[in-house]
Design an enzyme around this catalytic site. Structure first.
Site, PDB file in Angstrom:
ATOM      1  N   GLU A   1      28.082  13.888   8.791  1.00 20.02           N
ATOM      2  CA  GLU A   1      27.041  13.641   8.231  1.00 20.02           C
ATOM      3  C   GLU A   1      27.360  14.917   6.642  1.00 20.02           C
ATOM      4  O   GLU A   1      27.808  16.340   7.370  1.00 20.02           O
ATOM      5  CB  GLU A   1      25.421  13.589   9.021  1.00 20.02           C
ATOM      6  CG  GLU A   1      25.284  12.068   9.687  1.00 20.02           C
ATOM      7  CD  GLU A   1      24.610  11.787  10.367  1.00 20.02           C
ATOM      8  OE1 GLU A   1      23.152  13.235   9.693  1.00 20.02           O
ATOM      9  OE2 GLU A   1      23.557  10.910  10.761  1.00 20.02           O
TER      10      GLU A   1
ATOM     11  N   HIS B   1      24.195   8.771   6.374  1.00 23.00           N
ATOM     12  CA  HIS B   1      24.660   8.355   7.788  1.00 23.00           C
ATOM     13  C   HIS B   1      25.822   7.436   8.168  1.00 23.00           C
ATOM     14  O   HIS B   1      26.243   6.809   6.406  1.00 23.00           O
ATOM     15  CB  HIS B   1      23.297   7.434   8.097  1.00 23.00           C
ATOM     16  CG  HIS B   1      22.148   7.784   8.565  1.00 23.00           C
ATOM     17  ND1 HIS B   1      20.664   7.303   9.249  1.00 23.00           N
ATOM     18  CD2 HIS B   1      21.475   9.850   8.618  1.00 23.00           C
ATOM     19  CE1 HIS B   1      20.054   7.843   9.440  1.00 23.00           C
ATOM     20  NE2 HIS B   1      20.841   9.175   9.503  1.00 23.00           N
TER      21      HIS B   1
ATOM     22  N   ASP C   1      14.932  12.825  12.148  1.00 25.85           N
ATOM     23  CA  ASP C   1      15.074  12.646  10.574  1.00 25.85           C
ATOM     24  C   ASP C   1      13.331  12.838  10.655  1.00 25.85           C
ATOM     25  O   ASP C   1      13.122  13.139   9.076  1.00 25.85           O
ATOM     26  CB  ASP C   1      15.284  11.329   9.792  1.00 25.85           C
ATOM     27  CG  ASP C   1      17.144  11.434   9.917  1.00 25.85           C
ATOM     28  OD1 ASP C   1      17.328  12.490  10.278  1.00 25.85           O
ATOM     29  OD2 ASP C   1      17.440   9.955   9.595  1.00 25.85           O
TER      30      ASP C   1
END
Ligand SMILES: [Zn+2]
Length: 159
Positions: free
Chosen positions: A34, A98, A109
């Site tokens: 990520e 993602h 998140d």
């Protein structure tokens, strides 16, 4: 092409320059981590123009399913952009990738963006969170009470 969104009180233009930058980090291969950073831009009237996205740096921490940006490094960018634009370019929120086609915010998140809002150095009563998936892009705004998905506005029909 830029993307356009609607949130209460504002229209948002996500500039194509920003999309180009974050698309370099799209998790198309299994070994890619990520990635993420901060969103910067300008607010004039009822328009929010997202003009810049910072890119990951060596102080950030990441894995395939997690990204955590370094606070101090991001603050340097925010201060630099603010000063070099006579205070026009401001911090607007956060972005990360993602490894899924159509991304949705994880519990982590949601926690992260809420705490960013609570840090509260913002001019506005909300903060933006963008998640770049493999096929689509999620844009949400966090208010004092919740995280809401912004409606994408399609300006031109593809038909
Ligand atoms: Zn995430």
């Amino acid at each position: 092409m830029s993307m356009y969104f609607d949130i209460p009180g504002y229209q948002i233009e996500l500039d194509e320059r920003v999309l180009k930058v974050i698309d370099c980090f799209r998790q198309t291969r299994p070994q890619m981590h990520e990635a993420g950073g901060i969103l910067l831009g300008e607010i004039y009237g009822t328009t929010i123009h997202i003009t810049k996205a910072s890119t990951p740096n060596s102080f950030d921490r990441s894995s395939r399913f997690h990204f955590e940006r370094d606070r101090a490094a991001a603050q340097v960018i925010v201060d630099f952009e603010f000063l070099n634009s006579d205070g026009h370019v401001i911090y607007l929120g956060e972005w990360h990738t993602h490894p899924e086609d159509d991304p949705t915010p994880s519990g982590r998140d949601r926690q992260m963006i809420r705490s960013q809002l609570e840090l509260g150095k913002l001019n506005e009563a909300f903060i933006l969170m963008l998640i770049h998936g493999r096929k689509t892009t999620y844009l949400g705004y966090q208010t004092k009470t919740n995280l809401v998905r912004a409606n994408e506005i399609k300006l031109f029909s593809d038909q």
